[in-house]
Design a protein around this motif. Structure first.
Motif, short mmCIF file in Angstrom:
data_model
loop_
_atom_site.label_atom_id
_atom_site.label_comp_id
_atom_site.label_asym_id
_atom_site.label_seq_id
_atom_site.Cartn_x
_atom_site.Cartn_y
_atom_site.Cartn_z
N VAL A 154 0.83 -1.20 0.00
CA VAL A 154 0.00 0.00 0.00
C VAL A 154 0.87 1.26 0.00
CG1 VAL A 154 -1.92 -1.17 1.13
CG2 VAL A 154 -0.25 0.05 2.52
N SER A 155 2.05 1.20 0.61
CA SER A 155 2.93 2.36 0.60
C SER A 155 3.50 2.61 -0.80
CB SER A 155 4.09 2.18 1.60
OG SER A 155 4.95 1.14 1.21
N SER A 156 3.66 1.53 -1.58
CA SER A 156 4.15 1.70 -2.95
C SER A 156 3.12 2.41 -3.82
CB SER A 156 4.51 0.33 -3.56
OG SER A 156 3.35 -0.44 -3.82
N LEU A 157 1.83 2.21 -3.54
CA LEU A 157 0.79 2.93 -4.27
C LEU A 157 0.86 4.42 -3.96
CD1 LEU A 157 -2.31 0.56 -3.79
CD2 LEU A 157 -0.73 0.67 -5.72
N SER A 158 1.07 4.75 -2.69
CA SER A 158 1.22 6.15 -2.30
C SER A 158 2.45 6.77 -2.95
CB SER A 158 1.33 6.26 -0.77
OG SER A 158 0.20 5.72 -0.13
N GLY A 211 -4.16 2.27 1.60
CA GLY A 211 -4.18 1.70 0.26
C GLY A 211 -5.18 2.41 -0.64
N ILE A 212 -6.36 2.68 -0.11
CA ILE A 212 -7.39 3.38 -0.89
C ILE A 212 -6.94 4.80 -1.21
CG2 ILE A 212 -9.74 4.31 -0.83
CD1 ILE A 212 -10.51 1.88 0.89
N ILE A 213 -6.41 5.49 -0.20
CA ILE A 213 -5.93 6.86 -0.41
C ILE A 213 -4.79 6.88 -1.42
CG2 ILE A 213 -4.77 8.82 0.68
CD1 ILE A 213 -6.27 8.15 3.25
#
Length: 236
Positions: A154-158, A211-213
């Motif tokens: 999820v941090s990689s998405l951010s 993750g959503i953000i």
């Protein structure tokens, strides 16, 4: 005048710009991330074993008692995000003018960027599952187990979203320097923050929210970048 639509699929457009379709790109990026992580983890275990006079397996057990392994996981996707986001596509870049002659024009470029984001996200997911497998089997254990692997994903998405926003910087030098710092800082910072929250309350809810953000920010950032690129760089 309405912009011509590209007849190519996302995978085909990605291949035009990178030489590989989306499946190969995902697998290659994931492989690099896995190799980087294994190398970094093994090196850290070796240093601990030599400095403490313990065995390699004991060093792995020692790592699992600290957040060290959880932290180094985040650097693998951060490195890959930097590399793929900063691929030059300006007119003066190698083959820059040629890219603009392909059928579909800017829409082909747009689809190629979609392919890059999809590839990066899925590669990070594969890497996280690989790290989880190593953790479960005891080959590379980390402190927060599945929470840590989820935090990395999820941090990689951010980081993808934050890194994309830095592409709006006009200076090549400043853009490259700031992009690297932002990708690593966001990827590692968010992952570490989530691991701290896990230690405090053991809940997966913060991971879901982040993750959503992160996904929303990535979509908004990608649209902003494409709009900026079309207006300021595509024909310049």
């Amino acid at each position: 005048m309405r912009e011509n639509k590209s007849p190519l699929t996302v995978s085909q457009a990605l291949k035009v710009y990178t030489g590989s379709g989306i499946t190969i790109t995902i697998l290659v990026l994931a492989a690099y991330e896995c190799i980087f992580y294994v190398g970094a983890y093994a090196s850290m275990a070796l240093v601990i074993a030599l400095s403490d006079g313990t065995s390699f397996l004991e060093a792995i057990a020692n790592i699992a008692e600290t957040p060290a392994g959880d932290c180094i996981m985040a650097f693998a996707p951060a490195l890959i995000n930097c590399l793929i986001l900063l691929v030059p596509n300006d007119r003066n870049a190698p083959r820059g003018k040629l890219f603009r002659t392909f059928k579909g024009g800017f829409d082909t470029f747009r689809k190629s960027r979609v392919g890059i984001y999809v590839s990066a996200a899925l590669a990070a997911l594969i890497f996280s599952l690989f790290a989880l497998l190593l953790d479960i089997t005891g080959l590379a254990k980390v402190q927060n187990s599945i929470f840590a692997e989820t935090a990395v994903f999820v941090s990689s998405l951010s980081a993808l979203g934050a890194g994309t926003l830095t592409l709006l910087i006009r200076s090549d030098t400043a853009r490259g320097f700031i992009s690297v710092i932002v990708c690593f800082a966001v990827n590692a910072g968010v992952a570490i923050a989530l691991n701290i929250l896990t230690t405090l309350n053991g809940s997966i809810l913060p991971h879901i929210v982040v993750g959503i953000i992160g996904a929303v920010i990535s979509v908004i950032a990608a649209k902003a970048y494409l709009s900026y690129y079309k207006k300021n760089l595509w024909d310049s």
